[in-house]
Design an enzyme around this catalytic site. Structure first.
Site, PDB file in Angstrom:
ATOM      1  N   GLY A 165     -72.425  -5.801 -32.828  1.00 45.84           N
ATOM      2  CA  GLY A 165     -71.759  -6.594 -31.787  1.00 45.84           C
ATOM      3  C   GLY A 165     -72.699  -7.031 -30.676  1.00 45.84           C
ATOM      4  O   GLY A 165     -72.701  -8.206 -30.276  1.00 45.84           O
ATOM      5  N   ASP A 225     -66.295  -2.278 -24.988  1.00 43.92           N
ATOM      6  CA  ASP A 225     -66.438  -1.029 -25.732  1.00 43.92           C
ATOM      7  C   ASP A 225     -65.726   0.066 -24.942  1.00 43.92           C
ATOM      8  O   ASP A 225     -65.652   0.014 -23.716  1.00 43.92           O
ATOM      9  CB  ASP A 225     -67.928  -0.688 -25.878  1.00 43.92           C
ATOM     10  CG  ASP A 225     -68.219   0.215 -27.064  1.00 43.92           C
ATOM     11  OD1 ASP A 225     -68.938  -0.212 -27.978  1.00 43.92           O
ATOM     12  OD2 ASP A 225     -67.706   1.368 -27.068  1.00 43.92           O
ATOM     13  N   ARG A 272     -72.311   3.419 -22.764  1.00 41.25           N
ATOM     14  CA  ARG A 272     -72.958   2.329 -23.490  1.00 41.25           C
ATOM     15  C   ARG A 272     -72.852   1.012 -22.722  1.00 41.25           C
ATOM     16  O   ARG A 272     -73.812   0.267 -22.599  1.00 41.25           O
ATOM     17  CB  ARG A 272     -72.300   2.186 -24.868  1.00 41.25           C
ATOM     18  CG  ARG A 272     -73.258   1.695 -25.912  1.00 41.25           C
ATOM     19  CD  ARG A 272     -72.707   1.850 -27.317  1.00 41.25           C
ATOM     20  NE  ARG A 272     -73.836   1.912 -28.249  1.00 41.25           N
ATOM     21  CZ  ARG A 272     -73.705   1.973 -29.563  1.00 41.25           C
ATOM     22  NH1 ARG A 272     -72.523   2.009 -30.123  1.00 41.25           N
ATOM     23  NH2 ARG A 272     -74.772   1.991 -30.341  1.00 41.25           N
ATOM     24  N   VAL A 319     -66.423  -2.825 -34.584  1.00 39.46           N
ATOM     25  CA  VAL A 319     -66.435  -1.379 -34.352  1.00 39.46           C
ATOM     26  C   VAL A 319     -66.995  -0.678 -35.587  1.00 39.46           C
ATOM     27  O   VAL A 319     -67.147  -1.295 -36.640  1.00 39.46           O
ATOM     28  CB  VAL A 319     -65.026  -0.842 -34.018  1.00 39.46           C
ATOM     29  CG1 VAL A 319     -64.480  -1.547 -32.797  1.00 39.46           C
ATOM     30  CG2 VAL A 319     -64.087  -1.006 -35.190  1.00 39.46           C
ATOM     31  N   THR A 368     -67.416   1.632 -38.879  1.00 32.51           N
ATOM     32  CA  THR A 368     -66.573   1.970 -40.026  1.00 32.51           C
ATOM     33  C   THR A 368     -67.321   2.994 -40.883  1.00 32.51           C
ATOM     34  O   THR A 368     -67.796   2.667 -41.965  1.00 32.51           O
ATOM     35  CB  THR A 368     -66.274   0.720 -40.885  1.00 32.51           C
ATOM     36  OG1 THR A 368     -67.531   0.064 -41.167  1.00 32.51           O
ATOM     37  CG2 THR A 368     -65.356  -0.236 -40.199  1.00 32.51           C
ATOM     38  N   PRO A 369     -67.462   4.212 -40.374  1.00 32.48           N
ATOM     39  CA  PRO A 369     -68.239   5.208 -41.122  1.00 32.48           C
ATOM     40  C   PRO A 369     -67.535   5.631 -42.417  1.00 32.48           C
ATOM     41  O   PRO A 369     -66.343   5.354 -42.587  1.00 32.48           O
ATOM     42  CB  PRO A 369     -68.317   6.386 -40.146  1.00 32.48           C
ATOM     43  CG  PRO A 369     -67.150   6.222 -39.236  1.00 32.48           C
ATOM     44  CD  PRO A 369     -66.872   4.751 -39.157  1.00 32.48           C
ATOM     45  N   ALA A 392     -74.243  -7.916 -51.542  1.00 31.45           N
ATOM     46  CA  ALA A 392     -75.609  -8.163 -51.057  1.00 31.45           C
ATOM     47  C   ALA A 392     -76.294  -6.830 -50.765  1.00 31.45           C
ATOM     48  O   ALA A 392     -77.428  -6.591 -51.194  1.00 31.45           O
ATOM     49  CB  ALA A 392     -75.574  -9.030 -49.797  1.00 31.45           C
ATOM     50  N   ASN A 393     -75.604  -5.942 -50.065  1.00 31.43           N
ATOM     51  CA  ASN A 393     -76.226  -4.661 -49.735  1.00 31.43           C
ATOM     52  C   ASN A 393     -76.468  -3.814 -50.983  1.00 31.43           C
ATOM     53  O   ASN A 393     -77.485  -3.131 -51.088  1.00 31.43           O
ATOM     54  CB  ASN A 393     -75.388  -3.905 -48.708  1.00 31.43           C
ATOM     55  CG  ASN A 393     -75.675  -4.405 -47.298  1.00 31.43           C
ATOM     56  OD1 ASN A 393     -76.677  -5.084 -47.067  1.00 31.43           O
ATOM     57  ND2 ASN A 393     -74.812  -4.090 -46.355  1.00 31.43           N
ATOM     58  N   CYS A 404     -75.797   0.967 -43.349  1.00 31.33           N
ATOM     59  CA  CYS A 404     -75.065   0.098 -44.277  1.00 31.33           C
ATOM     60  C   CYS A 404     -75.174   0.456 -45.752  1.00 31.33           C
ATOM     61  O   CYS A 404     -74.152   0.535 -46.431  1.00 31.33           O
ATOM     62  CB  CYS A 404     -75.538  -1.343 -44.107  1.00 31.33           C
ATOM     63  SG  CYS A 404     -74.815  -2.132 -42.681  1.00 31.33           S
TER      64      CYS A 404
HETATM   65  C1  UDX Z   1     -79.260  -3.875 -44.250  1.00 33.83           C
HETATM   66  C2  UDX Z   1     -79.258  -5.295 -44.835  1.00 33.83           C
HETATM   67  O1  UDX Z   1     -80.626  -5.708 -45.071  1.00 33.83           O
HETATM   68  C3  UDX Z   1     -78.570  -6.251 -43.893  1.00 33.83           C
HETATM   69  O2  UDX Z   1     -78.503  -7.546 -44.455  1.00 33.83           O
HETATM   70  C4  UDX Z   1     -77.159  -5.732 -43.636  1.00 33.83           C
HETATM   71  O3  UDX Z   1     -76.493  -6.565 -42.715  1.00 33.83           O
HETATM   72  C5  UDX Z   1     -77.199  -4.321 -43.092  1.00 33.83           C
HETATM   73  O4  UDX Z   1     -77.923  -3.486 -43.973  1.00 33.83           O
HETATM   74  P1  UDX Z   1     -80.654  -2.615 -42.379  1.00 33.83           P
HETATM   75  O5  UDX Z   1     -79.991  -1.377 -42.891  1.00 33.83           O
HETATM   76  O6  UDX Z   1     -80.643  -2.872 -40.908  1.00 33.83           O
HETATM   77  O7  UDX Z   1     -80.030  -3.907 -43.047  1.00 33.83           O
HETATM   78  O8  UDX Z   1     -82.210  -2.586 -42.802  1.00 33.83           O
HETATM   79  P2  UDX Z   1     -83.009  -2.956 -44.129  1.00 33.83           P
HETATM   80  O9  UDX Z   1     -84.189  -3.738 -43.731  1.00 33.83           O
HETATM   81  O10 UDX Z   1     -82.160  -3.530 -45.181  1.00 33.83           O
HETATM   82  O11 UDX Z   1     -83.557  -1.538 -44.617  1.00 33.83           O
HETATM   83  C6  UDX Z   1     -82.704  -0.513 -45.107  1.00 33.83           C
HETATM   84  C7  UDX Z   1     -83.510   0.685 -45.552  1.00 33.83           C
HETATM   85  O12 UDX Z   1     -84.256   0.383 -46.728  1.00 33.83           O
HETATM   86  C8  UDX Z   1     -84.540   1.163 -44.524  1.00 33.83           C
HETATM   87  O13 UDX Z   1     -84.548   2.570 -44.490  1.00 33.83           O
HETATM   88  C9  UDX Z   1     -85.837   0.615 -45.050  1.00 33.83           C
HETATM   89  O14 UDX Z   1     -86.955   1.335 -44.619  1.00 33.83           O
HETATM   90  C10 UDX Z   1     -85.617   0.745 -46.556  1.00 33.83           C
HETATM   91  N1  UDX Z   1     -86.453  -0.147 -47.369  1.00 33.83           N
HETATM   92  C11 UDX Z   1     -86.347  -1.499 -47.226  1.00 33.83           C
HETATM   93  C12 UDX Z   1     -87.327   0.388 -48.320  1.00 33.83           C
HETATM   94  O15 UDX Z   1     -87.419   1.604 -48.477  1.00 33.83           O
HETATM   95  N2  UDX Z   1     -88.065  -0.469 -49.097  1.00 33.83           N
HETATM   96  C13 UDX Z   1     -87.996  -1.833 -48.973  1.00 33.83           C
HETATM   97  O16 UDX Z   1     -88.691  -2.541 -49.723  1.00 33.83           O
HETATM   98  C14 UDX Z   1     -87.101  -2.360 -48.004  1.00 33.83           C
HETATM   99  P1  ADP Z   2     -72.386  -1.033 -35.714  1.00 32.78           P
HETATM  100  O1  ADP Z   2     -73.733  -0.674 -36.293  1.00 32.78           O
HETATM  101  O2  ADP Z   2     -71.387  -1.394 -36.772  1.00 32.78           O
HETATM  102  O3  ADP Z   2     -72.472  -2.033 -34.609  1.00 32.78           O
HETATM  103  P2  ADP Z   2     -72.010   1.080 -33.704  1.00 32.78           P
HETATM  104  O4  ADP Z   2     -71.546   2.486 -33.905  1.00 32.78           O
HETATM  105  O5  ADP Z   2     -73.399   0.835 -33.207  1.00 32.78           O
HETATM  106  O6  ADP Z   2     -71.767   0.338 -35.105  1.00 32.78           O
HETATM  107  O7  ADP Z   2     -71.026   0.312 -32.715  1.00 32.78           O
HETATM  108  C1  ADP Z   2     -69.653   0.338 -32.776  1.00 32.78           C
HETATM  109  C2  ADP Z   2     -69.097   0.448 -31.356  1.00 32.78           C
HETATM  110  O8  ADP Z   2     -67.670   0.236 -31.413  1.00 32.78           O
HETATM  111  C3  ADP Z   2     -69.304   1.792 -30.667  1.00 32.78           C
HETATM  112  O9  ADP Z   2     -70.031   1.601 -29.464  1.00 32.78           O
HETATM  113  C4  ADP Z   2     -67.853   2.310 -30.373  1.00 32.78           C
HETATM  114  O10 ADP Z   2     -67.749   2.954 -29.119  1.00 32.78           O
HETATM  115  C5  ADP Z   2     -67.065   1.006 -30.374  1.00 32.78           C
HETATM  116  N1  ADP Z   2     -65.634   1.178 -30.661  1.00 32.78           N
HETATM  117  C6  ADP Z   2     -65.035   1.840 -31.672  1.00 32.78           C
HETATM  118  N2  ADP Z   2     -63.681   1.725 -31.614  1.00 32.78           N
HETATM  119  C7  ADP Z   2     -63.387   0.962 -30.524  1.00 32.78           C
HETATM  120  C8  ADP Z   2     -62.180   0.460 -29.920  1.00 32.78           C
HETATM  121  N3  ADP Z   2     -60.973   0.718 -30.441  1.00 32.78           N
HETATM  122  N4  ADP Z   2     -62.283  -0.298 -28.805  1.00 32.78           N
HETATM  123  C9  ADP Z   2     -63.510  -0.570 -28.277  1.00 32.78           C
HETATM  124  N5  ADP Z   2     -64.679  -0.142 -28.796  1.00 32.78           N
HETATM  125  C10 ADP Z   2     -64.637   0.616 -29.907  1.00 32.78           C
END
Ligand code: UDX
Ligand code: ADP
EC number: 1.1.1.22
Length: 463
Positions: free
Chosen positions: A15, A35, A40, A91, A93-94, A224-225, A277
């Site tokens: 966000g 938030d 934060r 927000v 989504t663990p 994609a992921n 992710c």
């Molecule tokens: C990922 C996707 O790339 C992004 O498009 C999506 O929106 C969120 O998830 P992110 O997790 O931020 O992004 O980082 P990314 O660069 O994808 O790396 C993920 C993990 O893979 C890291 O730990 C990185 O070090 C590792 N990695 C990446 C490798 O080990 N080898 C590689 O060649 C590339």
């Molecule tokens: P992401 O990587 O998806 O951005 P984060 O954990 O960094 O995830 O951020 C999500 C944020 O959403 C946190 O700062 C959390 O406090 C906030 N959050 C969660 N639920 C609510 C809610 N109902 N209203 C406002 N903020 C929220």
């Protein structure tokens, strides 16, 4: 509808940067990020932009430019919802840690809370945009909550997944490969899609903005992921074979990456992927496939996670084995704790799991990361609940100076690919260490020949 007010619920890694860039590129739109977390929001509003809560190259400059002009950070969620025409839900989504789908499905409680809050507050028609990574068909659930409030307000739900990678968030947002917007096929749905297209069209070329139905958009993000993570697990699988056979995985990756059908990206062998992710999205995909009875599909994708877990475990086992089968009371320096370079995010970082394994072997861990605080390091370990917090504190110390972290250590583990590690005075580090001095390069970033000529025993991944 011409958009003049946007609100984003969730001021996190997605966000915060996304809204900062929208505000910078659309000065005519008021963007409010809200938030529940007061600390934060206070950090986002800190007078010194270097203190904003998320470290991303280039982000503080954008915040400095737009904050107070048309970019606002607030804890007043209700006011922001009430005023906005478009509401982004960003927000967290663990993965669920309880009940049905535990360890696999995404926990949607925060999303549902947001939907209920929007339903309660909205007095006029709103476009609600899913920005968080969500399981396919979440939009349907949000819609059902919003439409059953009985106050006659019309909601359009769009899926607009974020593809930015941490560490490069700003450039990814400024020059995206594509923007994906999924919406309803009805006339109202198409109008809502167009409103959001118009926002992005302020800086993204039209041919890079794709529109689809909601489900395709949601599933594209997971796909994609899953594909990206699969490439890493594939190359990591080969790294183990390389270690047994004398091939060098870096050479193999370069050779296959030159095949234009394969391409060079995401082929870097490592101690294992981390981040918020990849694992979460694949587990989610596996859960969805299983829930439709598609067991082969589920097993296929689950293997990507199994391989990643294996890679992490294999790395810590190899460290212990190489260090004469005992690391008890030995100081092991960790260079890097973040899950990748140029971010202070540590979610699912391989370093956490390597530390956990080594603490089980009674090692003393000395951590240096240029952007991660000692508080965060301990919180990450405590979150695993492997042992008490006191025990974690007794076995892990963070340092603000890398040379101090390495002083009198038996071994160094490179766990994040921070550029600065390459430029260190490795002779000085070597001189301060116990001998023999080992380097376990979990990112293959250091120069093996140079280190070996100093006297280090070097082990990389896959060579
Ligand atoms: C990922 C996707 O790339 C992004 O498009 C999506 O929106 C969120 O998830 P992110 O997790 O931020 O992004 O980082 P990314 O660069 O994808 O790396 C993920 C993990 O893979 C890291 O730990 C990185 O070090 C590792 N990695 C990446 C490798 O080990 N080898 C590689 O060649 C590339
Ligand atoms: P992401 O990587 O998806 O951005 P984060 O954990 O960094 O995830 O951020 C999500 C944020 O959403 C946190 O700062 C959390 O406090 C906030 N959050 C969660 N639920 C609510 C809610 N109902 N209203 C406002 N903020 C929220």
């Amino acid at each position: 509808m011409s958009i003049t007010k946007i609100c984003c619920i969730g001021a996190g890694y997605v966000g915060g940067p996304t809204m900062a860039v929208i505000a910078q590129k659309c000065p005519h739109i008021q963007v409010t990020v809200v938030d529940l977390n007061e600390e934060r929001i206070a950090a986002w509003n800190d007078e010194n932009v270097d203190n904003i809560p998320i470290y991303e190259p280039g982000l503080s400059d954008i915040v400095a430019e737009a904050r107070g002009r048309n970019l606002f950070f607030s804890t007043n969620v209700e006011k922001a919802i009430d005023e906005a025409q478009i509401i982004f839900i960003s927000v967290n989504t663990p993965t669920k840690t309880y009940g049905k789908g535990k360890g696999m499905a995404a926990d949607l409680k925060y999303i549902e809370l947001c939907a209920r809050q929007i339903a309660r507050i909205a007095k006029d028609n709103k476009i609600v945009v899913e920005k968080s990574t969500l399981p396919v068909r979440t939009a349907e659930a949000i819609k059902s909550i919003l439409d059953n409030t009985g106050n006659g307000v019309q909601f359009q739900i769009l899926s607009n997944p974020e593809f930015l990678a941490e560490g490069t968030a700003v450039t990814d947002l400024l020059n995206p490969d594509r923007i994906l917007i999924g919406g309803d096929t009805s006339v109202e749905g198409q109008k809502a899609i167009q409103s959001l297209v118009d926002v992005y069209a302020n800086w993204v070329p039209a041919d890079k903005i794709l529109t689809t139905n909601v489900w395709s958009s949601e599933l594209s993000k997971l796909t994609a992921n899953a594909f990206l993570a699969q490439r890493i697990s594939s190359v990591n699988a080969m790294s183990e074979l390389c270690e047994k056979t004398g091939a060098d995985v870096n050479e193999v990756a370069r050779a296959i990456g030159m095949d234009s059908r394969i391409g060079p990206k995401f082929l870097k062998a490592s101690v294992g992927f981390g981040g918020s992710c990849f694992q979460k999205d694949i587990l989610n995909l596996v859960y969805i496939a299983k829930s439709y009875g598609l067991n082969e599909v589920a097993d296929y994708w689950e293997q990507v996670i199994i391989m990643n877990d294996h890679q992490k475990r294999r790395f810590s086992n190899k460290m212990v084995q190489t260090l004469y089968n005992t690391v008890a009371d030995k100081k092991i320096a960790f260079l890097g704790w973040a899950f990748k370079k140029d971010t202070n995010d540590t979610r699912e970082s391989a370093a956490i799991y390597i530390a956990d394994d080594l603490i089980n072997e009674q090692a003393q861990i000395a951590v240096y990361d240029p952007k991660v605080s000692s508080r965060k390091v301990l919180a990450d370990l405590d979150y695993l609940e492997t042992r008490t917090s006191e025990k974690n504190s007794a076995n892990v110390t963070s340092f603000s100076d890398p040379y101090e972290a390495c002083a009198s250590a038996h071994a160094i583990a490179v766990l994040t690919e921070w550029d600065e590690f390459i430029a260190y005075d490795w002779q000085k580090i070597y001189d301060g260490m116990q001998k023999p001095a080992f380097v376990f390069d979990g990112r293959n970033i250091l120069n093996r020949v140079a280190l070996e000529s100093i006297g280090f025993i070097y082990q990389g991944i896959g060579s």
